[in-house]
Structures are given as C-alpha cells and as structure tokens.
Motif scaffolding. Structure first.
Motif, mmCIF file in Angstrom:
data_model
loop_
_atom_site.group_PDB
_atom_site.id
_atom_site.type_symbol
_atom_site.label_atom_id
_atom_site.label_comp_id
_atom_site.label_asym_id
_atom_site.label_seq_id
_atom_site.Cartn_x
_atom_site.Cartn_y
_atom_site.Cartn_z
ATOM 1 N N PRO A 74 5.591 -14.573 2.674
ATOM 2 C CA PRO A 74 5.549 -15.001 4.070
ATOM 3 C C PRO A 74 6.842 -15.699 4.492
ATOM 4 C CG PRO A 74 4.199 -16.448 2.715
ATOM 5 C CD PRO A 74 4.737 -15.376 1.813
ATOM 6 N N ILE A 75 7.235 -15.463 5.745
ATOM 7 C CA ILE A 75 8.371 -16.179 6.336
ATOM 8 C C ILE A 75 7.909 -16.712 7.693
ATOM 9 C CG2 ILE A 75 10.142 -14.787 5.164
ATOM 10 C CD1 ILE A 75 10.636 -13.406 7.907
ATOM 11 N N PRO A 76 8.498 -17.830 8.135
ATOM 12 C CA PRO A 76 8.108 -18.379 9.435
ATOM 13 C C PRO A 76 8.746 -17.582 10.576
ATOM 14 C CG PRO A 76 9.763 -19.775 8.411
ATOM 15 C CD PRO A 76 9.438 -18.689 7.423
ATOM 16 N N ILE A 77 7.931 -17.181 11.538
ATOM 17 C CA ILE A 77 8.400 -16.475 12.728
ATOM 18 C C ILE A 77 8.062 -17.343 13.934
ATOM 19 C CG2 ILE A 77 8.187 -14.396 14.156
ATOM 20 C CD1 ILE A 77 9.441 -13.817 11.429
ATOM 21 N N LYS A 78 9.087 -17.677 14.710
ATOM 22 C CA LYS A 78 8.909 -18.552 15.872
ATOM 23 C C LYS A 78 7.808 -18.004 16.791
ATOM 24 C CE LYS A 78 11.488 -20.585 19.674
ATOM 25 N NZ LYS A 78 12.776 -20.663 20.342
ATOM 26 N N GLY A 79 6.860 -18.845 17.108
ATOM 27 C CA GLY A 79 5.773 -18.462 17.996
ATOM 28 C C GLY A 79 4.665 -17.663 17.328
ATOM 29 N N LYS A 80 4.837 -17.290 16.069
ATOM 30 C CA LYS A 80 3.844 -16.480 15.350
ATOM 31 C C LYS A 80 3.315 -17.170 14.109
ATOM 32 C CE LYS A 80 3.965 -13.021 18.004
ATOM 33 N NZ LYS A 80 2.802 -12.828 18.841
ATOM 34 N N GLY A 81 4.070 -18.107 13.584
ATOM 35 C CA GLY A 81 3.696 -18.744 12.324
ATOM 36 C C GLY A 81 4.208 -17.929 11.150
ATOM 37 N N GLU A 82 3.542 -18.049 10.031
ATOM 38 C CA GLU A 82 3.944 -17.333 8.811
ATOM 39 C C GLU A 82 3.546 -15.863 8.915
ATOM 40 O OE1 GLU A 82 4.860 -18.921 5.392
ATOM 41 O OE2 GLU A 82 5.728 -20.352 6.790
ATOM 42 N N MET A 83 4.479 -14.977 8.576
ATOM 43 C CA MET A 83 4.196 -13.539 8.550
ATOM 44 C C MET A 83 4.616 -12.984 7.202
ATOM 45 S SD MET A 83 5.243 -12.085 12.296
ATOM 46 C CE MET A 83 4.395 -10.548 12.012
ATOM 47 N N LEU A 84 3.755 -12.159 6.632
ATOM 48 C CA LEU A 84 4.042 -11.503 5.362
ATOM 49 C C LEU A 84 5.056 -10.390 5.612
ATOM 50 C CD1 LEU A 84 3.289 -11.366 2.361
ATOM 51 C CD2 LEU A 84 1.484 -9.753 2.989
ATOM 52 N N VAL A 85 6.130 -10.364 4.811
ATOM 53 C CA VAL A 85 7.162 -9.341 4.973
ATOM 54 C C VAL A 85 7.455 -8.664 3.639
ATOM 55 C CG1 VAL A 85 8.225 -10.491 6.956
ATOM 56 C CG2 VAL A 85 9.087 -10.962 4.660
ATOM 57 N N TYR A 86 8.036 -7.487 3.742
ATOM 58 C CA TYR A 86 8.356 -6.663 2.581
ATOM 59 C C TYR A 86 9.804 -6.203 2.669
ATOM 60 C CZ TYR A 86 3.301 -6.442 2.131
ATOM 61 O OH TYR A 86 1.984 -6.773 1.996
ATOM 62 N N LEU A 87 10.379 -5.876 1.521
ATOM 63 C CA LEU A 87 11.711 -5.283 1.466
ATOM 64 C C LEU A 87 11.552 -3.812 1.127
ATOM 65 C CD1 LEU A 87 13.583 -8.106 -0.467
ATOM 66 C CD2 LEU A 87 13.605 -7.663 2.000
ATOM 67 N N LEU A 88 12.113 -2.970 1.982
ATOM 68 C CA LEU A 88 12.097 -1.522 1.768
ATOM 69 C C LEU A 88 13.177 -1.203 0.746
ATOM 70 C CD1 LEU A 88 11.383 1.430 2.473
ATOM 71 C CD2 LEU A 88 12.883 1.210 4.467
ATOM 72 N N ASN A 89 12.770 -0.654 -0.402
ATOM 73 C CA ASN A 89 13.710 -0.400 -1.496
ATOM 74 C C ASN A 89 14.151 1.047 -1.613
ATOM 75 O OD1 ASN A 89 13.747 -3.059 -2.313
ATOM 76 N ND2 ASN A 89 12.045 -2.789 -3.730
ATOM 77 N N GLY A 90 13.370 1.990 -1.106
ATOM 78 C CA GLY A 90 13.749 3.390 -1.245
ATOM 79 C C GLY A 90 12.594 4.311 -0.909
ATOM 80 N N ARG A 91 12.771 5.562 -1.288
ATOM 81 C CA ARG A 91 11.789 6.611 -0.993
ATOM 82 C C ARG A 91 10.942 6.909 -2.230
ATOM 83 N NH1 ARG A 91 16.879 7.804 0.814
ATOM 84 N NH2 ARG A 91 17.076 8.122 3.060
ATOM 85 N N LYS A 92 9.732 7.393 -1.987
ATOM 86 C CA LYS A 92 8.885 7.906 -3.068
ATOM 87 C C LYS A 92 8.968 9.422 -3.023
ATOM 88 C CE LYS A 92 5.233 4.421 -3.124
ATOM 89 N NZ LYS A 92 3.812 4.197 -2.785
#
Length: 166
Positions: free
Chosen positions: A131-149
């Motif tokens: 999770p990262i803090p997003i102004k006006g939204k609070g904590e949001m779960l985020v992911y890092l896109l690493n590549g293709r399957k």
C-alpha cells in the motif's frame, strides 16, 4: 551522439491517444476517441516498450536514465478544448489516481493500481509493492509490472537481452 531511430508506433498500432505533456510527463489514454476492449493491455505494452527502449539506450550509451511509469484504469471525463486547434484533456478520479501511480512510483519501473492489476494479471507478471498513500484516497495497494507471461511463464523485462540497433 547516441540516437535511437526506433519510433513508438502505439498510436497507430495500439489505438492509444496522447493527451498532453505536462513538464516531463507524457499522458496517454487507451479508449479515446473510441472505446476499446483491451485498453489496459495496450497501455501496458507501450509502458514495457518504453522501459525496454530506455534500458537499451542506457546499455548502448553508458547512461543511467530512468522513467517512472504509472497506470490506472477506470472511467474519466474527456473534453475537446479549442475551436481552431483541438486538443483533448481528461479529468476525474481516474486521472487523479493515475498521476500518483507515476509520481509515487519507483524510477525505472511501471507501477499500477490494483484495478489495472486485476485487468492485466492473466497475461503479465507483477510483484506486489504494497500500500502507498494517495491524497484524498488513503492507502492504495499497488503493484509493479515486471513483464509479460507467455504460456503461463513470466518473462521479466529486466531479463530481456540487449537489442542491437540495426
């Protein structure tokens, strides 16, 4: 001088639309002016291609440039501004979430919201950043896109071989 002749053809081949540049940021949408079914994949492909190009440039030219890319998917309000030279602009919650996906991202990486993750997860590789803090939204779960399957096997972007210029 090191130049890369490869041009991103995503507008033509992926149906993406550049909205504007804001300082050093480049805003692109995947459903304008016509809705499309796989907008998130088209944006993900552009993001992966951009990161691949900057990696190849850095390897060839012995540089260390890095881009932060952020992706969010959702509804937004679009408008055309002007009467002589038309430009698009986008507003709304989707833009307000996409912006911190980039600005709170990691240099050299592609950060996506959980909404985008759920759209792309079957065909792409991710790692959960948390999770990262997003102004006006609070904590949001985020992911890092690493590549293709491919065939269920992940091919991370950072494991790709260096491409020589032709």
């Amino acid at each position: 001088m090191c130049k890369n002749p490869r041009v991103f053809r995503h507008r033509e081949c992926q149906g993406l639309e550049k909205i504007k540049t804001i300082g050093d940021a480049y805003m692109v949408v995947g459903c304008l002016p016509v809705q499309r079914r796989h907008h998130a994949s088209a944006i993900a492909e552009m993001a992966l291609d951009m990161q691949t190009e900057i990696l190849n440039f850095n390897r060839k030219c012995h540089e260390s440039f890095a881009m932060r890319i952020g992706i969010h998917s959702g509804l937004a309000i679009a408008g055309v501004i002007g009467t002589h030279k038309f430009i698009y602009d986008r507003w709304g919650d989707t833009v307000n979430i996409a912006s911190p996906m980039e600005s709170h991202g990691v240099p050299g990486r592609i950060q996506v919201s959980s909404t985008t993750y759920s759209l792309l997860q079957p065909s792409y590789c991710f790692e959960c950043r948390g999770p990262i803090p997003i102004k006006g939204k609070g904590e949001m779960l985020v992911y890092l896109l690493n590549g293709r399957k491919q065939d269920g096997i992940c091919t991370p972007l950072f494991d790709l071989p260096f491409e020589e210029e032709v």
